[in-house]
Design an enzyme around this catalytic site. Structure first.
Site, mmCIF file in Angstrom:
data_model
loop_
_atom_site.group_PDB
_atom_site.id
_atom_site.type_symbol
_atom_site.label_atom_id
_atom_site.label_comp_id
_atom_site.label_asym_id
_atom_site.label_seq_id
_atom_site.Cartn_x
_atom_site.Cartn_y
_atom_site.Cartn_z
ATOM 1 N N HIS A 114 -10.082 0.646 -1.817
ATOM 2 C CA HIS A 114 -10.007 1.283 -0.560
ATOM 3 C C HIS A 114 -11.203 0.875 0.368
ATOM 4 O O HIS A 114 -12.580 1.087 -0.453
ATOM 5 C CB HIS A 114 -9.668 2.705 -0.441
ATOM 6 N N HIS A 168 0.836 -1.111 -0.117
ATOM 7 C CA HIS A 168 -0.046 -0.040 0.023
ATOM 8 C C HIS A 168 0.966 1.151 -0.093
ATOM 9 O O HIS A 168 0.950 1.870 1.069
ATOM 10 C CB HIS A 168 -0.896 0.113 1.379
ATOM 11 N N ASP A 187 1.561 4.204 2.945
ATOM 12 C CA ASP A 187 0.389 4.886 2.395
ATOM 13 C C ASP A 187 0.909 6.247 1.526
ATOM 14 O O ASP A 187 1.293 6.049 0.231
ATOM 15 C CB ASP A 187 -0.656 5.396 3.239
ATOM 16 N N ASP A 188 1.258 7.196 2.153
ATOM 17 C CA ASP A 188 1.743 8.372 1.518
ATOM 18 C C ASP A 188 3.120 9.058 2.367
ATOM 19 O O ASP A 188 2.695 10.177 3.145
ATOM 20 C CB ASP A 188 0.671 9.408 1.320
ATOM 21 N N HIS A 243 0.908 5.029 -2.523
ATOM 22 C CA HIS A 243 0.724 5.570 -3.345
ATOM 23 C C HIS A 243 1.924 6.407 -4.285
ATOM 24 O O HIS A 243 2.797 6.868 -3.538
ATOM 25 C CB HIS A 243 -0.391 6.684 -3.015
ATOM 26 N N GLU A 252 -11.538 2.980 6.176
ATOM 27 C CA GLU A 252 -10.658 4.007 6.851
ATOM 28 C C GLU A 252 -11.552 5.331 7.241
ATOM 29 O O GLU A 252 -12.000 5.331 8.437
ATOM 30 C CB GLU A 252 -9.455 4.538 6.051
#
Length: 348
Positions: free
Chosen positions: A198, A14, A279-280, A16, A201
């Site tokens: 997704h 995961h 994630d980011d 991005h 969350e």
């Protein structure tokens, strides 16, 4: 002495595309292309974010979009992918599945097909240079029309033999309905791709159920809110659906107030497979190994349990069998080493 988690082989499922960028690279690319960055992206600290309301999500998305606007040339794409692989290698990742929505980059790179060619060439080069196996998950944007998602699903299938392994659905899961994208996901699944939308969350357990019922998800991006529904936890565990859990981003976006509140223990003890992800990192300030540190420091995961989390990430990946076998063997070696011997160094 605890073993060094950066020496623990693992898979990263995961991450991005723009969000993988190094902050220093963002500054250099912004200067190169004459892009003015807001202070939130230049301060040297992760921006203060809270996306639990519309205003907060808009601010997060705006910062992401500004950063993405700095990726304008094939060389920029190549640099981003290479550096993402280098960061993963340093964190012990032997397999990375990076998620991209090519429509976001296509206007500057000549269209969807040229964009995918550039991205996949960059992935091939970065994998050779770093030794990290890599693949791509193409993600549709749930804020756009479902017909756009069908176009991307067909594109993803077209490149299934070039390293595209999955099809996702990103952006604010509180907007739109998963079932609106069911045809796009059917196209992807019929083409042999993993369904990895997704859910769970920003929205609650119902969004995870929608991903299972309407999109037949094989993995769930995030999924942590399933912890609020014991029946849903049992369903995920029984079906072996892996949740790509990103503890640092859960806290940064205000889903949970602190790392101790992220329900890692609840999911783990319910038997739900997990693949920890960053994630980011550009916006949340931490990369893959830091997520394992959170499991250890905030949730008292033992080294044996961290090794099991790493195994779960590998098993949930679309890595070739020989890569999976190598990573699983490395995990066993890490777990078998005396703690003091496994505490130092890095995987480079």
């Amino acid at each position: 002495m605890a073993r060094e988690v950066r020496r623990l082989p693992k898979a990263h499922l995961h991450l991005h595309f723009t969000g993988s960028m190094r902050p220093s690279t963002l500054l250099e690319l912004a200067d190169k292309h004459g892009v003015h960055l807001p202070e939130a992206l230049t301060s040297g600290e992760p921006p203060k974010l809270r996306a639990t309301d519309e205003r907060g999500w808009f601010r997060f998305q705006r910062l992401y979009d500004i950063a993405r606007s700095c990726l304008r040339t094939p060389e920029d794409i190549q640099r981003l992918v290479r550096e993402a692989a280098e960061e993963d290698a340093a964190d012990g990742s032997g397999w990375l599945e990076i998620q991209v929505d090519p429509t976001s980059y296509a206007p500057r790179l000549g269209g969807l097909i040229p964009t995918m060619e550039i991205v996949l060439d960059a992935v091939d080069s970065a994998s050779r240079e770093t030794g990290v196996g890599m693949a791509v998950v193409i993600a549709a944007n749930r804020m756009k029309h479902p017909l756009d998602a069908r176009t991307l699903a067909r594109l993803a299938v077209r490149y299934a033999d070039r390293g595209v392994v999955g099809f996702g659905l990103s952006n604010d899961e509180r907007r739109g309905l998963a079932r609106d994208f069911d045809r796009a996901f059917a196209i992807a699944r019929d083409g042999g791709l993993l369904a990895a939308p997704h859910g769970g969350e920003l929205a609650g357990p119902s969004s995870v159920r929608d991903c299972l019922d309407d999109l037949h998800a094989g993995r769930i991006g995030h999924g942590v809110r399933a912890a609020e529904d014991p029946r849903l936890l049992r369903r995920l565990a029984d079906k072996g659906v892996t949740c790509e859990v990103c503890p640092a981003s859960n806290v940064a976006l205000g889903v949970y107030d602190k790392a101790e509140d992220v329900p890692l223990r609840t999911l783990y003890e319910a038997g739900v497979p997990m693949a920890l992800g960053a994630d980011d990192p550009l916006l949340f300030g931490s990369r893959l190994a830091a997520q394992y540190d959170i499991a250890r420091d905030a949730h008292a995961f033992t080294d044996a349990e961290l090794a099991e989390l790493a195994r779960q990430s590998v098993r949930a990946s679309r890595a070739p069998e020989e890569v999976r076998d190598r990573l699983l063997a490395g995990i066993a070696e890490w777990e078998a080493e005396p703690a003091d011997a496994a505490a130092g160094g890095s995987t480079g």
